[in-house]
Write an enzyme that holds these catalytic residues in place. Structure first.
Site, PDB file in Angstrom:
ATOM      1  CB  CYS A  89     -47.698  37.268 -63.429  1.00 53.04           C
ATOM      2  SG  CYS A  89     -48.986  36.615 -62.382  1.00 53.04           S
ATOM      3  CD  GLU A  93     -50.276  41.847 -57.243  1.00 53.36           C
ATOM      4  OE1 GLU A  93     -50.864  40.747 -57.266  1.00 53.36           O
ATOM      5  OE2 GLU A  93     -50.660  42.850 -57.862  1.00 53.36           O
TER       6      GLU A  93
END
Length: 523
Positions: A379, A413
């Site tokens: 994140c 990601e």
């Protein structure tokens, strides 16, 4: 424009008045997600169709265009074998099993002049690389590894050209699969064992942020994937539940739902300690807490400091409470990631700005301690008061600086949010162009560089390097040779962008020793 005689219920769609970026009135179609009554009137919580969820809001009845009201459609009842309505539809697995049984019966039974129809399978999902609309086509790519390096280059006016060498077969395969379209947006590397249901896009078409699209939802991995499985979305998590957050000298308006305790969601303002991120229900509680809280910076180790900017490394196992509070705050501004209370598999890197009162949080990124897919970011978030000031790129640059120390290439990601995608694209473009501009001619010949060279210098994964070169339309094929062509427009645009980029990471100020987490038991 609301008509009091018509009852607007959840699920209805109708145009709703809002202001656009130019402060002009517009009437986009919106869906009613919730209705609540306050003394004297009703309020409607609306989601604007095809708009990002962070624009969802409570509106008054006078902003609704009742003339174009669309009521929710009733779901058709599922017919049973006898054609009568039933309440329990058969599962896809049982349907497949039945069809297989039918096929077996057809294959083993002697033919009597009749054949049972073979059930048709659903078409397999097509990879994104083949779905993007064709734009500037790149010629077919014959034998990249065998391409002659002594080819004559075209004398292109106002451009710089570079020889794109390649001595590896995998480069050829990647380029062949990726350059079938000149504007293919992102590579599609094979990721065995990584199957996730694709969340809907936020803020328009976001091809680049899409991941494996086989449509099979899987439970999140305990090794730390933060990708949200949207199959469990419900009306509660689709609505913002916190009105306002006070964090230090800033008041923040959350964009999305975050699972703070239910009793705090009815408060007009949620108060957070800006150093330990503990949430409190009133200003008096915050003031009392500050007399006892001795933190003036995030817990963990300070691994970078230059000027007023510092980075702290926080272990999700050793500082569990802080990490959970950070995740709760971040979830207010990240919709595409899910929240884990088990923060053990993660490291958190918090960027702060220092003044006389302490180290104030600006943003952060998290990463898995062990990533099988070379992810160097799970994140990443810059808090709204600090956005559009270069801090996002600084966070990204720091994540790649850590990868350089670790001797690895990394990638964020997927899927990326719309804002995250813009930041990463911009960072990759500037970083790669910076390298190409610094190349010097070798013995009077045009400079040469490989995809692997760029990847090793920057720690950016090869797939991201290739997708960026294609996004910038730099790769060309000429007389058996791949060349990179930099036009004057690209060079000038890059120079302008770099002049505005004042914040940079200084590797000399980084004090970081990577750990081998695979040898540390349970972290």
């Amino acid at each position: 424009m609301a008509d009091s005689s018509v009852d607007v219920v959840e699920g209805c769609r109708l145009p709703v008045l809002r202001k656009n970026q130019e402060n002009e009135d517009e009437w986009p179609l919106a869906e009613i997600l919730s209705v609540k009554e306050i003394p004297g009137r009703k309020l409607y919580y609306v989601h604007y169709i095809d708009f990002n969820k962070r624009l969802d809001e409570w509106v008054t009845p006078d902003r609704l265009d009742m003339k174009k009201l669309q009521f929710p459609k009733k779901e058709a009842k599922t017919p049973t074998k006898n054609g009568l309505p039933g309440s329990r539809p058969s599962s896809p697995e049982s349907e497949v099993r039945k069809s297989l049984d039918l096929n077996l019966q057809t294959a083993t039974a002697p033919s009597r002049g009749k054949t049972l129809p073979t059930p048709k399978r659903k078409a397999e999902s097509v990879s994104l690389a083949t779905q993007v609309s064709p734009a500037t086509p790149v010629p077919s790519l014959p034998g990249l590894a065998e391409a002659s390096q002594a080819s004559v280059y075209p004398a292109v006016r106002d451009t710089n050209t570079f020889n794109l060498k390649s001595n590896a077969r995998d480069d050829h395969e990647q380029l062949t699969s990726l350059t079938t379209n000149g504007t293919a947006r992102r590579p599609m590397p094979n990721q065995p064992g990584r199957k996730r249901k694709q969340p809907p896009n936020c803020g328009g078409t976001d091809e680049d942020s899409q991941d494996s699209s086989d449509g099979i939802p899987s439970t999140p991995r305990m090794t730390g994937s933060l990708v949200s499985d949207r199959s469990h979305d419900d009306i509660v998590t689709r609505m913002k539940n916190i009105d306002c957050i006070e964090l230090g000298r800033h008041r923040l308006k959350p964009w999305y739902f975050s699972p703070y305790p239910q009793e705090l969601t009815t408060l007009p303002i949620l108060y957070l300690c800006e150093f330990c991120l503990k949430y409190l229900k009133s200003l008096k509680c915050l003031q009392r807490h500050l007399t006892k809280c001795n933190l003036r910076h995030p817990p963990g180790n300070e691994i970078y400091r230059k000027g007023t900017i510092s980075f702290f490394e926080i272990d999700g196992r050793k500082n569990k409470t802080y990490s959970q509070n950070l995740c709760l705050l971040a979830k207010c501004f990240l919709d595409h990631k899910t929240l884990y209370y088990d923060t053990d598999p993660f490291l958190f890197y918090v960027m702060t700005e220092y003044d006389s009162k302490g180290f104030h949080i600006v943003g952060y990124f998290s990463k898995e301690k062990e990533s099988t897919e070379d992810y160097n970011v799970a994140c990443i978030l810059t808090l709204p008061p600090y956005q559009r000031r270069g801090y996002g790129k600084l966070l990204i640059e720091f994540s790649y600086e850590l990868s350089k120390v670790e001797g690895k290439t990394g990638t964020p990601e997927k899927p990326l949010s719309d804002l995250g995608l813009l930041s990463y694209r911009s960072y990759w473009s500037q970083t790669i162009l910076e390298i190409l501009m610094d190349l010097k001619p070798d013995n009077g010949e045009r400079p040469q560089i490989t995809i692997n060279d760029i990847s090793e210098i920057t720690s950016v994964k090869k797939e991201d390097v290739i997708s960026t070169l294609q996004y910038l339309n730099l790769i060309n094929y000429y007389k058996g040779q791949y060349i990179l062509t930099l036009s004057e427009d690209i060079v000038e645009g890059h120079e302008r962008a770099m002049q505005k980029r004042h914040l940079r990471i200084d590797s000399k100020c980084l004090h970081f020793t990577p750990k081998d987490w695979s040898k540390r038991g349970k972290w």
